[in-house]
Design a protein around this motif. Structure first.
Motif, PDB file in Angstrom:
ATOM      1  N   ASP A   1       7.947  -7.538  10.762  1.00 42.57           N
ATOM      2  CA  ASP A   1       9.716  -7.531  10.717  1.00 42.57           C
ATOM      3  C   ASP A   1       9.315  -6.834   8.449  1.00 42.57           C
ATOM      4  O   ASP A   1      10.330  -6.246   8.878  1.00 42.57           O
ATOM      5  N   LYS A   2       8.110  -7.210   7.715  1.00 38.22           N
ATOM      6  CA  LYS A   2       8.334  -6.811   7.013  1.00 38.22           C
ATOM      7  C   LYS A   2       7.887  -4.990   7.324  1.00 38.22           C
ATOM      8  O   LYS A   2       8.345  -4.228   5.573  1.00 38.22           O
ATOM      9  N   LEU A   3       7.501  -4.812   7.677  1.00 38.29           N
ATOM     10  CA  LEU A   3       6.722  -3.075   7.408  1.00 38.29           C
ATOM     11  C   LEU A   3       8.339  -2.070   8.231  1.00 38.29           C
ATOM     12  O   LEU A   3       8.379  -1.323   7.036  1.00 38.29           O
ATOM     13  N   LEU A   4       8.659  -2.918   8.501  1.00 36.15           N
ATOM     14  CA  LEU A   4      10.144  -1.691   9.214  1.00 36.15           C
ATOM     15  C   LEU A   4      11.261  -2.527   8.320  1.00 36.15           C
ATOM     16  O   LEU A   4      11.687  -1.571   8.019  1.00 36.15           O
ATOM     17  N   ARG A   5      10.966  -3.295   7.144  1.00 34.43           N
ATOM     18  CA  ARG A   5      11.900  -3.383   6.122  1.00 34.43           C
ATOM     19  C   ARG A   5      12.071  -2.530   4.858  1.00 34.43           C
ATOM     20  O   ARG A   5      12.795  -2.130   3.609  1.00 34.43           O
ATOM     21  N   ASP A   6      10.626  -2.272   4.999  1.00 31.18           N
ATOM     22  CA  ASP A   6       9.882  -1.269   4.048  1.00 31.18           C
ATOM     23  C   ASP A   6      10.452  -0.010   4.268  1.00 31.18           C
ATOM     24  O   ASP A   6       9.618   0.808   4.623  1.00 31.18           O
ATOM     25  N   ASP A   7      10.693   0.468   3.489  1.00 34.70           N
ATOM     26  CA  ASP A   7      11.696   2.361   3.334  1.00 34.70           C
ATOM     27  C   ASP A   7      10.363   2.937   3.049  1.00 34.70           C
ATOM     28  O   ASP A   7      10.474   4.158   3.532  1.00 34.70           O
ATOM     29  N   ALA A   8       9.539   2.779   2.489  1.00 34.96           N
ATOM     30  CA  ALA A   8       8.321   3.914   2.156  1.00 34.96           C
ATOM     31  C   ALA A   8       7.450   4.179   3.279  1.00 34.96           C
ATOM     32  O   ALA A   8       6.949   4.474   3.426  1.00 34.96           O
ATOM     33  N   VAL A   9       7.528   3.062   4.798  1.00 35.84           N
ATOM     34  CA  VAL A   9       6.739   2.985   5.870  1.00 35.84           C
ATOM     35  C   VAL A   9       7.521   4.216   7.232  1.00 35.84           C
ATOM     36  O   VAL A   9       8.455   3.667   6.948  1.00 35.84           O
ATOM     37  N   SER A  10       7.013   5.277   7.355  1.00 33.90           N
ATOM     38  CA  SER A  10       7.445   5.843   8.271  1.00 33.90           C
ATOM     39  C   SER A  10       7.329   5.644   9.305  1.00 33.90           C
ATOM     40  O   SER A  10       8.037   5.976  10.469  1.00 33.90           O
ATOM     41  N   GLU A  11       5.522   5.164   9.835  1.00 32.49           N
ATOM     42  CA  GLU A  11       5.460   5.179  11.154  1.00 32.49           C
ATOM     43  C   GLU A  11       4.616   3.568  10.993  1.00 32.49           C
ATOM     44  O   GLU A  11       3.721   3.688  10.292  1.00 32.49           O
TER      45      GLU A  11
END
Length: 468
Positions: free
Chosen positions: A109-119
């Motif tokens: 969930d925190k990766l989905l909220r991280d705008d810098a993560v694209s995949e």
């Protein structure tokens, strides 16, 4: 730092202190492993909440804030009932972990909220890679076990009415924000369920963003806008992860708002800003293997829906023939994407896809259809530095004998080299060739100025004459 990492660190610190004091050294857990007791507590609390809240979790009448408050209240009560001693920080982390599982998508969930993560790529429960700025890195996020990851996959898939089980171990899905999801489970996946999420920005990229990123130049952007407004049929081609869908979305934004647009996709990803947009999505077969609705079925149906524009998310099979037929029967301005490495390969792959429709068509007839239907190919490439660039804007000029002829209108300048950080310095530049479809655009009242096709040599001032 996660709850489990803090506990591991504290255990190792206690072991070191005991050894220094000459006492018996307590056993130290292997680094990087989760604490089974805490995972068991987490699982008990999670199960208790699911049993207690039940249908409330899917009550559409509750706002997100109300649902979150109910979950947090029940979560505090469930942890208190367990009577397990926890520090304030550990308790807060446990609450966050369980609420992410119930209200969100667990550890990712925190990766989905991280705008810098694209995949996000879950290679089983313990190995989760992320893509940032085109580069892959291993994250510190993990799932408890395969069952934990499988629960999150089931939750994602169920939200759009699809299923994944042993009889259908592959599934394409999407998140509510349009992010693309692919899941693979046993018996096809070895080493645990595999989950791949390609995130989509909450705020869709616009043409100005692509210019700022260096994906294309200002002149080429104006040229593409004129082509879309002028109702040219365009194919956006490229390899996996080159940004085809993003580019298609940006090009679609140029379609005038007074036109009726119908989009066809496997899983809805396009985010068009116009009001008059109808989105169609495929349906997989049911348990009995019936009820499947393919892209080809949807493309055929769009022709009965009075479209001004048909936008197909991706042609990957026999629907390519129906797309060409639509382009050749008055539905100008159609857009689609397909996988190919360069413009010439795009034509070859298009021929192959047409043959997959099941008709024994002569190759020349297929090529004549392609030359007549397709006006332009926009080719994307993911470069070595991780950037995504448009490398060719190519006109499909017609037929010469048995061959479909192409001419490049814009090309990426690889000769500019790379800078000290390894990033390509080149940009998309005009070749100086004026496309043959300029007259077709002029018929629509769109005139392309000569400055749009001027090469750097044309723009350079004349060299001063030497003295005699």
């Amino acid at each position: 730092m996660s709850l489990y990492k803090r506990l591991h660190d504290s255990e190792e610190a206690e072991a070191a202190a005991a050894a220094a004091a000459g006492g018996t050294t307590p056993p130290v857990k292997a680094s990087g492993r989760r604490d089974p007791a805490l995972d068991e507590l987490r699982h008990r609390v999670h199960s208790s909440l699911i049993e207690e809240l039940g249908p409330i979790l899917y009550d559409k009448r509750l706002t997100e804030d109300d649902l979150r408050k109910k979950v947090h209240d029940a979560l505090h009560a469930a942890i208190a009932a367990e009577r397990t001693p926890l520090s304030a920080a550990d308790k807060a982390q446990l609450i966050q972990d369980v609420s992410d599982d119930i209200l969100g998508y667990g550890p990712i969930d925190k990766l989905l909220r991280d705008d810098a993560v694209s995949e996000i790529m879950c290679n089983g429960p313990k190995m989760i890679y992320v893509e940032r700025s085109g580069k892959l890195t291993l994250s510190d996020v993990t799932f408890v076990d395969e069952l934990h990851l499988r629960r999150i996959i089931d939750k994602i898939v169920a939200q759009i009415g699809r299923r994944i089980d042993e009889s259908s171990p592959l599934c394409d899905a999407r998140l509510p924000d349009g992010s693309r999801v692919n899941a693979v489970i046993s018996p096809l996946s070895v080493g645990g369920p595999f989950l791949t999420i390609r995130k989509f920005s909450a705020d869709p990229l616009r043409i100005d963003d692509l210019i700022r990123f260096g994906t294309l130049s200002v002149h080429s952007a104006r040229f593409l806008q004129a082509c879309i407004v002028g109702k040219l049929n365009v194919i956006v081609a490229g390899g996996t992860g080159t940004g085809k869908t993003t580019t298609l979305n940006v090009l679609s934004s140029f379609i005038p708002s007074d036109e009726r647009i119908i989009t066809v996709e496997d899983a809805k990803e396009l985010q068009l800003a116009q009001d008059h947009v109808l989105s169609l999505e495929t349906r997989p077969p049911n348990v009995e293997g019936k009820g499947e609705v393919s892209i080809r079925d949807l493309v055929k149906n769009t022709l009965r829906m009075r479209p001004d524009r048909i936008v197909v998310g991706e042609c990957r099979s026999g629907e390519a023939l129906d797309m060409l037929q639509a382009m050749n029967t008055g539905h100008d301005g159609s857009l689609t994407t397909l996988h190919a490495n360069n413009p010439r390969d795009t034509l070859s792959r298009l021929e192959t896809l047409v043959l997959m429709a099941g008709y024994d068509l002569p190759v020349r007839a297929i090529r004549e259809q392609i030359a007549s239907a397709v006006d332009m190919i926009v080719q994307l490439q993911r470069l070595r530095d991780g950037s995504r660039r448009i490398t060719h804007i190519t006109e499909v000029a017609g037929m010469e004998g048995e061959v479909v002829t192409l001419q490049d209108v814009f090309l990426f300048d690889f000769s500019a080299g790379v800078d000290e950080s390894g990033r390509f310095k080149g940009q998309l530049k005009a070749t100086g060739v004026r496309p043959k479809f300029s007259q077709k655009l002029a018929d629509h009242g769109i005139r392309l100025g000569p400055e749009m096709f001027s090469t750097p040599a044309d723009a350079a001032p004349p060299a001063p004459k030497g003295r005699r």
